[in-house]
Every structure is written in structure tokens, then in C-alpha cells.
Design a protein around this motif. Structure first.
Motif, PDB file in Angstrom:
ATOM      1  N   GLY A 131      65.566 -53.534  54.356  1.00  0.00           N
ATOM      2  CA  GLY A 131      65.097 -53.026  55.555  1.00  0.00           C
ATOM      3  C   GLY A 131      65.843 -51.963  56.059  1.00  0.00           C
ATOM      4  O   GLY A 131      65.521 -50.741  56.286  1.00  0.00           O
ATOM      5  N   HIS A 132      67.387 -52.227  56.385  1.00  0.00           N
ATOM      6  CA  HIS A 132      68.279 -51.349  56.807  1.00  0.00           C
ATOM      7  C   HIS A 132      68.409 -50.214  55.348  1.00  0.00           C
ATOM      8  O   HIS A 132      68.742 -49.173  55.652  1.00  0.00           O
ATOM      9  CB  HIS A 132      69.598 -51.960  56.917  1.00  0.00           C
ATOM     10  CG  HIS A 132      70.840 -50.784  57.372  1.00  0.00           C
ATOM     11  ND1 HIS A 132      70.846 -50.164  58.366  1.00  0.00           N
ATOM     12  CD2 HIS A 132      71.596 -51.119  56.926  1.00  0.00           C
ATOM     13  CE1 HIS A 132      71.820 -49.628  58.296  1.00  0.00           C
ATOM     14  NE2 HIS A 132      72.521 -50.013  57.370  1.00  0.00           N
ATOM     15  N   THR A 133      68.540 -51.192  54.257  1.00  0.00           N
ATOM     16  CA  THR A 133      68.593 -50.215  52.901  1.00  0.00           C
ATOM     17  C   THR A 133      67.514 -51.038  52.274  1.00  0.00           C
ATOM     18  O   THR A 133      67.393 -52.469  52.365  1.00  0.00           O
ATOM     19  CB  THR A 133      69.797 -50.221  52.218  1.00  0.00           C
ATOM     20  OG1 THR A 133      70.493 -51.675  51.872  1.00  0.00           O
ATOM     21  CG2 THR A 133      70.783 -49.486  53.335  1.00  0.00           C
ATOM     22  N   GLY A 157      71.202 -56.507  68.581  1.00  0.00           N
ATOM     23  CA  GLY A 157      70.463 -55.635  67.953  1.00  0.00           C
ATOM     24  C   GLY A 157      70.043 -55.792  66.422  1.00  0.00           C
ATOM     25  O   GLY A 157      70.428 -56.932  65.875  1.00  0.00           O
ATOM     26  N   ILE A 158      69.679 -54.866  65.693  1.00  0.00           N
ATOM     27  CA  ILE A 158      69.322 -55.041  64.399  1.00  0.00           C
ATOM     28  C   ILE A 158      69.958 -53.691  63.776  1.00  0.00           C
ATOM     29  O   ILE A 158      70.129 -52.735  64.284  1.00  0.00           O
ATOM     30  CB  ILE A 158      67.819 -55.369  64.100  1.00  0.00           C
ATOM     31  CG1 ILE A 158      67.003 -53.875  64.688  1.00  0.00           C
ATOM     32  CG2 ILE A 158      67.443 -56.529  64.750  1.00  0.00           C
ATOM     33  CD1 ILE A 158      65.557 -54.180  64.333  1.00  0.00           C
ATOM     34  N   GLY A 159      69.738 -53.779  62.504  1.00  0.00           N
ATOM     35  CA  GLY A 159      70.164 -52.613  61.779  1.00  0.00           C
ATOM     36  C   GLY A 159      69.322 -51.397  61.684  1.00  0.00           C
ATOM     37  O   GLY A 159      67.992 -51.525  61.930  1.00  0.00           O
ATOM     38  N   ALA A 169      59.668 -52.540  59.665  1.00  0.00           N
ATOM     39  CA  ALA A 169      58.843 -53.750  59.319  1.00  0.00           C
ATOM     40  C   ALA A 169      59.620 -54.566  58.171  1.00  0.00           C
ATOM     41  O   ALA A 169      59.393 -55.991  58.363  1.00  0.00           O
ATOM     42  CB  ALA A 169      57.457 -53.410  58.971  1.00  0.00           C
ATOM     43  N   ALA A 170      60.213 -54.106  57.241  1.00  0.00           N
ATOM     44  CA  ALA A 170      60.678 -55.102  55.930  1.00  0.00           C
ATOM     45  C   ALA A 170      61.861 -55.774  56.767  1.00  0.00           C
ATOM     46  O   ALA A 170      62.176 -56.886  56.542  1.00  0.00           O
ATOM     47  CB  ALA A 170      61.211 -53.864  54.922  1.00  0.00           C
ATOM     48  N   LEU A 171      62.689 -55.169  57.447  1.00  0.00           N
ATOM     49  CA  LEU A 171      63.742 -55.557  58.228  1.00  0.00           C
ATOM     50  C   LEU A 171      63.798 -56.710  59.108  1.00  0.00           C
ATOM     51  O   LEU A 171      64.299 -57.728  58.865  1.00  0.00           O
ATOM     52  CB  LEU A 171      64.569 -54.393  58.908  1.00  0.00           C
ATOM     53  CG  LEU A 171      65.907 -54.805  59.845  1.00  0.00           C
ATOM     54  CD1 LEU A 171      66.936 -55.224  58.793  1.00  0.00           C
ATOM     55  CD2 LEU A 171      66.550 -53.797  60.760  1.00  0.00           C
ATOM     56  N   LEU A 172      62.550 -56.560  60.034  1.00  0.00           N
ATOM     57  CA  LEU A 172      62.160 -57.740  60.831  1.00  0.00           C
ATOM     58  C   LEU A 172      61.545 -58.849  60.086  1.00  0.00           C
ATOM     59  O   LEU A 172      61.800 -59.936  60.092  1.00  0.00           O
ATOM     60  CB  LEU A 172      61.053 -57.249  61.794  1.00  0.00           C
ATOM     61  CG  LEU A 172      61.410 -56.056  62.770  1.00  0.00           C
ATOM     62  CD1 LEU A 172      60.219 -55.787  63.606  1.00  0.00           C
ATOM     63  CD2 LEU A 172      62.456 -56.864  63.740  1.00  0.00           C
TER      64      LEU A 172
END
Length: 210
Positions: A131-133, A157-159, A169-172
Motif C-alpha cells: 500500500g505505502h509501497t 495516521g497511516i502511510g 485501498a491496498a494499504l487499508l
């Protein structure tokens, strides 16, 4: 497992020393720079470094890895091979931030979802959390309820996902499907800033409300 945080570089990136309390063997996670400070911390506490672990391929997390590996004779493990393009783009990353030239490199071992690493008598589980990468990894120590999460999750927070091949979406999905199920009592170490509890983020982090 014991941990020590060493914020390095102008990005205040958390280089993390994960240490087996029995053997003093230590994994150095994300040595982004300031190698002398990292070596001094290892020597001051009488730690025995055995490997460098990388969560992902951004410069502030990997910039000091080749130098530290050469100096101490350590293998570099991780990230996931989907971040290979970030490691090869280190010269461009350094140029973008006006930093000294940084050659690209390849780790001694790519890591994947479900892999396990031994540090002394301690077992680290490898989680692939894109997600972030796309090749971002998390290192989870189940026995001490501890996870090094890199830039996936922060307190409140998130990346970021606005870098090449970032995916919000992938990060979540990574957070909800792979991090939060580890348990509310798990302490997470982010790539920047203070550690926190997964349960607190599940309840209060505005990015995680469904």
C-alpha cells in the motif's frame, strides 16, 4: 524481545534494534543513515548484530544498509521483491532530496508473506503489507506482542500512498486484514514517531473508521 529506537536522518526515521534478551543477538531494522550512531548504540549496549531487516525500499529506511552491512559483515534481508524498483531507484531518490549519491543495491534475501526469521531465541513473523509501497513488510514478534510496521501505520495516521505504485485501498486492506487481527494489545513501532497500541488505533485513528 527488547527494542531500541534510534531516529536517524533529517526524516527522523526510526531505526529499530530488535534484541533477543537471552543471547543479545540483534536485528537492525531500517538503518536509513547515520551509521556511526547505529554502530555506537550497538557497541554501547553490548549487542550482537546478526542481520539487517528492511521494511521497504524508501531512501530514509534503507540509505545506510549497504554501509552497515559491509562494516559489520551482516546480511540484508527484505523487503519483498515488489520493492526492487525502489532499491534500484536510490540514485534518483537521493537526487530528489538533494542528498549524497546513493547507489542501488539488492538484498541478500528477499522476504515474503509467511516467512519467519530467527534472532537468537526469538522468532519474527514476516507479513506482506502493501500500500505505502507494493513490497512493504511488517515484522511481528508474537511472544512479546510487538510489531515493527514501518510506514504502514502511525499514531493517528497511516502511510502515504502518493508515491509511485502506492495504493490507498491496498494499504487499508493490509491494516484491516493483517495488522489489526494481531490483537489490540500489540505494541506497534512505526517508521516515524512514537510507538502505540493497535487497539487504540482501531478505535481512534480517523483513517481506520469504516
Amino acid at each position: 524481545m527488547h527494542y531500541t529506537l534510534i531516529p536517524v536522518t533529517p526524516f527522523a526515521q526510526n531505526c529499530t534494534l530488535l534484541t533477543c534478551p537471552v543471547t543479545r543477538e540483534t536485528a537492525v531494522v531500517d538503518p536509513g543513515g547515520e551509521v556511526e550512531r547505529i554502530v555506537a548504540a550497538l557497541e554501547q549496549d553490548g549487542l550482537r548484530p546478526v542481520a539487517i531487516l528492511l521494511t521497504h525500499g524508501h531512501l530514509d529506511h534503507v540509505g545506510g544498509a549497504p554501509e552497515l552491512a559491509a562494516r559489520l559483515g551482516l546480511p540484508i534481508r527484505g523487503p519483498h521483491p515488489d520493492d526492487a524498483f525502489w532499491l534500484q531507484a536510490l540514485p534518483q531518490q537521493a537526487q530528489m532530496f538533494g542528498l549524497p549519491q546513493q547507489p542501488g543495491f539488492e538484498p541478500d534475501q528477499w522476504l515474503h508473506q509467511g516467512d519467519a526469521l530467527q534472532v537468537g531465541e526469538q522468532r519474527l513473523e514476516v507479513l506482506h503489507c502493501p500500500g505505502h509501497t507494493p513490497g512493504h513488510l511488517v515484522f511481528h514478534h508474537q511472544a512479546s506482542r510487538l510489531a515493527q510496521v514501518g510506514d504502514v501505520l502511525f499514531r493517528g495516521g497511516i502511510g502515504r500512498t502518493d508515491f509511485p505504485r502506492g495504493d490507498h485501498a491496498a494499504l487499508l486492506a493490509s491494516i484491516h486484514d493483517r495488522l489489526l487481527p494481531l490483537g489490540d494489545d500489540v505494541t506497534f513501532i512505526p517508521g516515524h514517531g512514537p510507538a502505540g497500541k493497535l487497539g487504540e488505533e482501531r478505535l481512534t485513528n480517523p483513517f481506520l473508521r469504516r
